[in-house]
Design a protein around this motif. Structure first.
Motif, PDB file in Angstrom:
ATOM      1  N   VAL A 236       0.857  -1.179   0.000  1.00 16.46           N
ATOM      2  CA  VAL A 236       0.000   0.000   0.000  1.00 16.46           C
ATOM      3  C   VAL A 236       0.892   1.228   0.000  1.00 16.46           C
ATOM      4  CG1 VAL A 236      -1.755   1.262   1.294  1.00 16.46           C
ATOM      5  CG2 VAL A 236      -1.794  -1.233   1.249  1.00 16.46           C
ATOM      6  N   THR A 237       0.561   2.235  -0.828  1.00 17.64           N
ATOM      7  CA  THR A 237       1.366   3.451  -0.852  1.00 17.64           C
ATOM      8  C   THR A 237       0.987   4.327   0.332  1.00 17.64           C
ATOM      9  OG1 THR A 237      -0.201   4.706  -2.193  1.00 17.64           O
ATOM     10  CG2 THR A 237       1.440   3.352  -3.356  1.00 17.64           C
ATOM     11  N   LEU A 238       1.915   5.170   0.750  1.00 14.19           N
ATOM     12  CA  LEU A 238       1.655   6.068   1.874  1.00 14.19           C
ATOM     13  C   LEU A 238       0.567   7.063   1.506  1.00 14.19           C
ATOM     14  CD1 LEU A 238       2.404   6.989   4.706  1.00 14.19           C
ATOM     15  CD2 LEU A 238       4.188   8.422   3.708  1.00 14.19           C
ATOM     16  N   ARG A 239       0.594   7.577   0.287  1.00 10.70           N
ATOM     17  CA  ARG A 239      -0.428   8.528  -0.139  1.00 10.70           C
ATOM     18  C   ARG A 239      -1.820   7.917  -0.025  1.00 10.70           C
ATOM     19  NH1 ARG A 239      -0.646  13.064  -3.482  1.00 10.70           N
ATOM     20  NH2 ARG A 239       1.584  12.863  -3.972  1.00 10.70           N
ATOM     21  N   THR A 267       8.242   0.763   6.359  1.00 13.96           N
ATOM     22  CA  THR A 267       8.279   2.214   6.540  1.00 13.96           C
ATOM     23  C   THR A 267       6.903   2.817   6.309  1.00 13.96           C
ATOM     24  OG1 THR A 267      10.595   2.279   5.843  1.00 13.96           O
ATOM     25  CG2 THR A 267       9.362   4.349   5.747  1.00 13.96           C
ATOM     26  N   VAL A 268       6.202   2.342   5.269  1.00 15.44           N
ATOM     27  CA  VAL A 268       4.841   2.829   5.013  1.00 15.44           C
ATOM     28  C   VAL A 268       3.951   2.558   6.217  1.00 15.44           C
ATOM     29  CG1 VAL A 268       2.774   2.494   3.608  1.00 15.44           C
ATOM     30  CG2 VAL A 268       5.013   2.632   2.509  1.00 15.44           C
ATOM     31  N   THR A 269       4.038   1.343   6.759  1.00 14.40           N
ATOM     32  CA  THR A 269       3.223   0.988   7.925  1.00 14.40           C
ATOM     33  C   THR A 269       3.561   1.867   9.119  1.00 14.40           C
ATOM     34  OG1 THR A 269       3.066  -1.307   7.176  1.00 14.40           O
ATOM     35  CG2 THR A 269       2.610  -0.879   9.507  1.00 14.40           C
ATOM     36  N   THR A 270       4.853   2.113   9.331  1.00 15.85           N
ATOM     37  CA  THR A 270       5.276   2.967  10.453  1.00 15.85           C
ATOM     38  C   THR A 270       4.679   4.361  10.340  1.00 15.85           C
ATOM     39  OG1 THR A 270       7.343   1.756  10.777  1.00 15.85           O
ATOM     40  CG2 THR A 270       7.267   4.031  11.565  1.00 15.85           C
ATOM     41  N   GLY A 326       4.611   3.188  21.514  1.00 17.11           N
ATOM     42  CA  GLY A 326       4.553   2.377  20.298  1.00 17.11           C
ATOM     43  C   GLY A 326       5.074   3.122  19.082  1.00 17.11           C
ATOM     44  N   LEU A 327       4.773   4.437  18.997  1.00 21.88           N
ATOM     45  CA  LEU A 327       5.283   5.235  17.878  1.00 21.88           C
ATOM     46  C   LEU A 327       6.801   5.264  17.880  1.00 21.88           C
ATOM     47  CD1 LEU A 327       2.930   8.356  17.703  1.00 21.88           C
ATOM     48  CD2 LEU A 327       2.902   6.317  16.297  1.00 21.88           C
ATOM     49  N   ARG A 328       7.383   5.487  19.039  1.00 24.43           N
ATOM     50  CA  ARG A 328       8.848   5.552  19.123  1.00 24.43           C
ATOM     51  C   ARG A 328       9.469   4.196  18.787  1.00 24.43           C
ATOM     52  NH1 ARG A 328       7.379   8.868  23.831  1.00 24.43           N
ATOM     53  NH2 ARG A 328       7.900  11.037  23.358  1.00 24.43           N
ATOM     54  N   GLU A 329       8.837   3.120  19.243  1.00 23.31           N
ATOM     55  CA  GLU A 329       9.361   1.789  18.942  1.00 23.31           C
ATOM     56  C   GLU A 329       9.282   1.502  17.448  1.00 23.31           C
ATOM     57  OE1 GLU A 329       7.052  -0.830  21.339  1.00 23.31           O
ATOM     58  OE2 GLU A 329       8.302  -0.568  23.130  1.00 23.31           O
ATOM     59  N   ARG A 330       8.169   1.845  16.829  1.00 21.35           N
ATOM     60  CA  ARG A 330       8.015   1.616  15.387  1.00 21.35           C
ATOM     61  C   ARG A 330       9.062   2.403  14.606  1.00 21.35           C
ATOM     62  NH1 ARG A 330       3.756  -0.833  13.056  1.00 21.35           N
ATOM     63  NH2 ARG A 330       1.935  -1.348  14.304  1.00 21.35           N
ATOM     64  N   ALA A 331       9.224   3.670  14.963  1.00 18.22           N
ATOM     65  CA  ALA A 331      10.197   4.504  14.243  1.00 18.22           C
ATOM     66  C   ALA A 331      11.602   3.947  14.396  1.00 18.22           C
ATOM     67  CB  ALA A 331      10.128   5.939  14.759  1.00 18.22           C
ATOM     68  N   ALA A 332      11.950   3.483  15.591  1.00 19.96           N
ATOM     69  CA  ALA A 332      13.292   2.938  15.817  1.00 19.96           C
ATOM     70  C   ALA A 332      13.521   1.677  14.998  1.00 19.96           C
ATOM     71  CB  ALA A 332      13.487   2.643  17.308  1.00 19.96           C
ATOM     72  N   LEU A 333      12.487   0.867  14.802  1.00 18.07           N
ATOM     73  CA  LEU A 333      12.638  -0.372  14.053  1.00 18.07           C
ATOM     74  C   LEU A 333      12.997  -0.139  12.593  1.00 18.07           C
ATOM     75  CD1 LEU A 333       9.714  -2.537  15.499  1.00 18.07           C
ATOM     76  CD2 LEU A 333      12.165  -2.883  15.831  1.00 18.07           C
ATOM     77  N   THR A 351       6.193  14.436  15.052  1.00 17.74           N
ATOM     78  CA  THR A 351       7.053  14.347  13.869  1.00 17.74           C
ATOM     79  C   THR A 351       7.755  12.999  13.852  1.00 17.74           C
ATOM     80  OG1 THR A 351       7.456  16.737  13.919  1.00 17.74           O
ATOM     81  CG2 THR A 351       8.984  15.384  12.630  1.00 17.74           C
ATOM     82  N   VAL A 352       7.667  12.326  12.721  1.00 17.32           N
ATOM     83  CA  VAL A 352       8.367  11.055  12.535  1.00 17.32           C
ATOM     84  C   VAL A 352       9.311  11.216  11.354  1.00 17.32           C
ATOM     85  CG1 VAL A 352       8.169   8.591  12.057  1.00 17.32           C
ATOM     86  CG2 VAL A 352       6.448   9.732  13.475  1.00 17.32           C
ATOM     87  N   LEU A 353      10.602  10.948  11.585  1.00 19.52           N
ATOM     88  CA  LEU A 353      11.620  11.042  10.548  1.00 19.52           C
ATOM     89  C   LEU A 353      12.157   9.651  10.258  1.00 19.52           C
ATOM     90  CD1 LEU A 353      13.600  14.052  12.078  1.00 19.52           C
ATOM     91  CD2 LEU A 353      11.994  14.179  10.181  1.00 19.52           C
ATOM     92  N   VAL A 354      12.154   9.274   8.984  1.00 16.64           N
ATOM     93  CA  VAL A 354      12.725   7.980   8.590  1.00 16.64           C
ATOM     94  C   VAL A 354      13.704   8.223   7.441  1.00 16.64           C
ATOM     95  CG1 VAL A 354      10.750   6.616   9.344  1.00 16.64           C
ATOM     96  CG2 VAL A 354      10.796   7.515   7.033  1.00 16.64           C
ATOM     97  N   PRO A 355      14.803   7.479   7.392  1.00 18.56           N
ATOM     98  CA  PRO A 355      15.797   7.691   6.328  1.00 18.56           C
ATOM     99  C   PRO A 355      15.294   7.190   4.975  1.00 18.56           C
ATOM    100  CG  PRO A 355      16.412   5.835   7.718  1.00 18.56           C
ATOM    101  CD  PRO A 355      15.219   6.469   8.364  1.00 18.56           C
TER     102      PRO A 355
END
Length: 355
Positions: A236-239, A267-270, A326-333, A351-355
């Motif tokens: 599934v796309t993020l959009r 990443t999309v799921t996160t 849970g948000l912080r754990e997901r982002a860290a994963l 704010t969630v930042l992912v590489p």
């Protein structure tokens, strides 16, 4: 012990080859019955290993049988090289019964070899050959015990990894239940409360709220089915995910800046779950009238920002709850981070930042 089962077979093969070479090269007395007994004993050792692996029980019986065969083979081997078989005794005992058994049997084997020399080889302690044999046997015992220690640690590590994997999977399921079903159940509760409040004053609005609640229930069911069949479902796309999220509440708006990247499904799921959680918190706890979801794609990565005009809260307070954890754990994963900026009376920004 599974990954080290080849060791005994390798030692048997080396001893058999050495004994045959010694006899066929004419280095011994040339006694055919003795050579045949030696070969039969080695064949019995190979067969014993196969039977033990198939039965996988009664380790003491197999250890005693192996010791008896080792002794028989050593007595029939003219070369004397078969004493190397006894290195396997502490190795097997270590893996089967533990360190103490391995060390005790290792010391016993070394003492027996020295005792045999003392009985059958007078003055052996002044002979460099026999001293060298004893030294090499001792070194073999040390290496065998070290290998057994490595095997034991590998087995414990594998068990620990399996345990951690199970814990990780339970945490992932907990996050999925909270972030997905929790969001939909919150929406259903709000819509049912609206229907109850408007039932007498505005029947049409109450009916619409009930319709929205039914739609939310259907979406919750669809989410459950999607999660169960996640490995088979199409990405599934993020959009698309955020557009569906905004379509569930007219107070939510979505803005996407930059060309959408080909993000992996984790990443999309996160990012999707982060947006869901932030929107749910804004509605459930913040009493927000407007929620903005913004996604920005830039060279540094993907940034999701969810802001609301709700009552805000103190992120350092203990009541921040499982959702933010849970948000912080997901982002860290996925190698990212989650930043929550809020204060009482000033709304909230997630704010969630992912590489």
């Amino acid at each position: 012990m599974t990954s080290f089962r080849w060791v005994s077979g390798a030692v048997y093969g080396i001893v058999l080859a050495a004994g045959l070479y010694y006899a066929l090269a004419g280095l011994g007395d040339g006694n055919p019955p003795r050579l045949a007994g030696f070969v039969a004993g080695m064949a019995a050792l190979f067969a014993l290993d196969v039977v033990e692996r198939r039965l996988d029980r009664a380790p003491v019986v197999f250890l005693v049988a192996r010791l008896a065969l080792f002794s028989s083979v050593a007595a029939l081997d003219e070369s004397g090289l078969s004493r190397a078989l006894f290195v396997l005794v502490p190795f097997t005992a270590y893996l089967t019964f533990g360190r103490t058994a391995g060390l005790v049997l290792g010391g016993l084997c070394l003492a027996l070899l020295a005792g045999g020399f003392a009985v059958w080889v007078p003055g052996w302690y002044r002979d460099a050959t026999h001293l060298s044999d004893l030294l090499m046997f001792g070194m073999g015992l040390v290496l065998a015990l070290a290998m057994a220690e490595v095997a034991t640690r590998e087995r414990r590590a594998a068990a620990r990894i399996a345990e951690l994997s199970a814990v990780t999977e339970r945490n992932r399921l907990a996050r999925d239940i909270h972030d997905s079903l929790g969001h939909h159940l919150t929406a259903i509760a709000i819509q049912l409360a609206k229907a109850s409040a408007f039932r007498d004053r505005d029947p049409a609005a109450a009916e619409q709220a009930l319709t929205d609640a039914r739609d939310s229930a259907q979406r919750a069911l669809r989410d459950v089915r999607t999660s169960v069949g996640a490995l088979r479902s199409a990405p599934v796309t993020l959009r698309a995910a955020l557009t569906e999220l905004a379509g569930q509440d007219d107070r939510v708006t979505v803005h996407i800046d930059g060309a959408e990247r080909d993000l992996d499904q984790a990443t999309v799921t996160t990012l999707h779950r982060a947006a869901q959680e932030a929107v749910t918190n804004a509605r459930r706890h913040g009493a927000a009238t407007a929620v903005s979801v913004t996604v920005t794609y830039d060279p540094a990565g993907t940034r999701l920002v969810v802001t609301d005009d709700g009552r805000g809260f103190d992120p350092s307070a203990d009541r921040a709850g499982f959702g933010l954890l849970g948000l912080r754990e997901r982002a860290a994963l996925v190698g990212g981070e989650c930043i929550v900026d809020s204060r009482p009376g000033a709304g909230t920004s997630v704010t969630v930042l992912v590489p």
